[in-house]
Design a protein around this motif. Structure first.
Motif, PDB file in Angstrom:
ATOM      1  N   ASP A 271     -65.275  60.105 -42.245  1.00  0.00           N
ATOM      2  CA  ASP A 271     -65.736  58.866 -43.349  1.00  0.00           C
ATOM      3  C   ASP A 271     -66.008  59.559 -44.609  1.00  0.00           C
ATOM      4  O   ASP A 271     -65.950  58.531 -45.657  1.00  0.00           O
ATOM      5  CB  ASP A 271     -67.154  58.410 -42.441  1.00  0.00           C
ATOM      6  N   GLU A 272     -66.597  60.667 -44.736  1.00  0.00           N
ATOM      7  CA  GLU A 272     -66.833  61.381 -46.071  1.00  0.00           C
ATOM      8  C   GLU A 272     -65.575  61.401 -46.817  1.00  0.00           C
ATOM      9  O   GLU A 272     -65.358  60.948 -48.116  1.00  0.00           O
ATOM     10  CB  GLU A 272     -67.723  62.438 -45.999  1.00  0.00           C
ATOM     11  N   SER A 273     -64.708  61.939 -46.254  1.00  0.00           N
ATOM     12  CA  SER A 273     -63.264  62.346 -46.909  1.00  0.00           C
ATOM     13  C   SER A 273     -62.523  61.109 -47.350  1.00  0.00           C
ATOM     14  O   SER A 273     -61.820  61.180 -48.356  1.00  0.00           O
ATOM     15  CB  SER A 273     -62.336  63.073 -45.805  1.00  0.00           C
ATOM     16  N   VAL A 274     -62.424  60.060 -46.546  1.00  0.00           N
ATOM     17  CA  VAL A 274     -62.055  59.052 -46.725  1.00  0.00           C
ATOM     18  C   VAL A 274     -62.619  58.228 -48.127  1.00  0.00           C
ATOM     19  O   VAL A 274     -61.600  57.903 -49.112  1.00  0.00           O
ATOM     20  CB  VAL A 274     -61.812  57.702 -45.600  1.00  0.00           C
ATOM     21  N   LEU A 275     -63.679  58.207 -48.178  1.00  0.00           N
ATOM     22  CA  LEU A 275     -64.573  57.856 -49.568  1.00  0.00           C
ATOM     23  C   LEU A 275     -64.070  58.695 -50.770  1.00  0.00           C
ATOM     24  O   LEU A 275     -63.871  58.080 -51.513  1.00  0.00           O
ATOM     25  CB  LEU A 275     -66.031  57.708 -49.198  1.00  0.00           C
ATOM     26  N   ASN A 276     -64.056  59.941 -50.501  1.00  0.00           N
ATOM     27  CA  ASN A 276     -63.795  60.724 -51.560  1.00  0.00           C
ATOM     28  C   ASN A 276     -62.222  60.754 -51.960  1.00  0.00           C
ATOM     29  O   ASN A 276     -62.005  60.840 -52.865  1.00  0.00           O
ATOM     30  CB  ASN A 276     -64.244  62.343 -51.342  1.00  0.00           C
ATOM     31  N   LYS A 277     -61.500  60.591 -50.911  1.00  0.00           N
ATOM     32  CA  LYS A 277     -60.005  60.459 -51.326  1.00  0.00           C
ATOM     33  C   LYS A 277     -59.939  59.207 -52.054  1.00  0.00           C
ATOM     34  O   LYS A 277     -59.028  59.351 -53.078  1.00  0.00           O
ATOM     35  CB  LYS A 277     -59.179  60.476 -49.994  1.00  0.00           C
ATOM     36  N   SER A 279     -62.074  57.874 -53.951  1.00  0.00           N
ATOM     37  CA  SER A 279     -62.750  57.846 -55.496  1.00  0.00           C
ATOM     38  C   SER A 279     -61.659  58.834 -56.287  1.00  0.00           C
ATOM     39  O   SER A 279     -61.393  58.457 -57.487  1.00  0.00           O
ATOM     40  CB  SER A 279     -63.807  58.530 -55.387  1.00  0.00           C
ATOM     41  N   THR A 280     -61.306  59.800 -55.703  1.00  0.00           N
ATOM     42  CA  THR A 280     -60.408  60.779 -56.471  1.00  0.00           C
ATOM     43  C   THR A 280     -59.060  60.073 -56.889  1.00  0.00           C
ATOM     44  O   THR A 280     -58.409  60.407 -57.831  1.00  0.00           O
ATOM     45  CB  THR A 280     -60.151  62.288 -55.936  1.00  0.00           C
TER      46      THR A 280
END
Length: 289
Positions: A271-277, A279-280
């Motif tokens: 969940d966190e990685s998808v959001l960060n991916k 955004s970046t």
């Protein structure tokens, strides 16, 4: 030029000329080298010492007795003589001057496939899982390397920066040792070194270990000065001679391991990685025309 003359010296003649004056320990090393010269080219100093049943310091003193700076210069001298002993001048362990472009392309492909296959066969699932667990729990993840391994370390930082903001990688060896000196038991140090015998990386490992950081090593040899500080060792499978430093096959095998860490980290922090991916990726896309 002076150093070049040393490297091209007939190392076998040097060993023979000194053999009678060697200690029993040095004779054990010399005998092993004579019988296994082509294998020694791909050994770390720790591996050679282990196979000879002697200490690493004994191998180092043996090399110094040849008026060489150390083990790496000894291996360069050794590879020159084993190459000269062959009928054709080798560019690497398999590629020769006589190869056509088609043969060259095929051999490069085979070398890279072999490096990946060997790395796959060396994977220890428990070590990968433990490494990812440590990275997830860490406050900071520091990537370290020098020379060509620094490029791999930077790639590691770049890859993980897409999904987490806790990665670091310093370009300069002085900055790396400074970063290591400020690490804590809540940090993870990922040290990348093919040989496991690079002084700057070993110094970083020693300092990071003293600070209580978790040490993950990506290297070719299970036993080396670097792995003596390692909590988790991930082995890459490419063979690289002393004249092939920074070969792409070894880099590809290291990147393969980094990919494994990245994908497992992504899965376990989905969940966190998808959001960060997202955004970046969006930030990068806005830089495009």
């Amino acid at each position: 030029m002076k150093g070049e003359t040393k490297i091209k010296t007939d190392i076998f003649s040097q060993i023979n000329s000194r053999y009678n004056s060697f200690t029993n320990t040095e004779k054990k090393i010399a005998d092993y080298i004579f019988k296994n010269s082509k294998d020694v080219i791909h050994m770390s100093i720790t591996d050679l010492a282990y196979n000879c049943g002697v200490a690493e310091s004994s191998v180092f003193r043996f090399c110094k007795s040849m008026n060489l700076k150390g083990y790496q210069e000894f291996k360069i001298a050794l590879v020159h003589m084993t190459t000269l002993a062959d009928e054709s001048p080798h560019l690497s362990s398999e590629i020769t001057q006589e190869d056509t472009l088609e043969e060259l392309a095929s051999k490069v492909l085979s070398t890279n496939i072999s490096a990946l296959t060997q790395t796959y066969n060396l994977i220890n699932t428990k070590d990968i899982l433990n490494a990812v667990k440590a990275m997830i729990e860490a406050d900071k993840i520091h990537f370290f390397g020098v020379g060509s391994s620094l490029m791999t370390a930077l790639e590691g930082k770049s890859k993980f920066l897409r999904i987490t903001n806790k990665t670091e990688c310093s370009m300069d060896s002085h900055l790396q040792i400074m970063s290591a000196s400020l690490m804590t038991s809540k940090d993870v140090a990922i040290l990348i070194s093919y040989s496991g015998s690079t002084k700057d990386v070993i110094e970083v490992a020693e300092v990071a270990k003293e600070r209580g950081a978790k040490i993950i090593c990506i290297t070719r040899f299970a036993k080396s000065p670097l792995t003596s500080y390692s909590d988790i060792t991930l082995l890459c499978g490419a063979n690289e001679g002393p004249l092939q430093g920074g070969s792409l096959s070894s880099k590809i095998s290291q990147l393969y391991l980094l990919d494994m860490l990245y994908l497992e980290y992504f899965r376990r922090t989905y969940d966190e990685s998808v959001l960060n991916k997202e955004s970046t990726s969006k930030a990068v896309i806005e830089k495009m025309i």
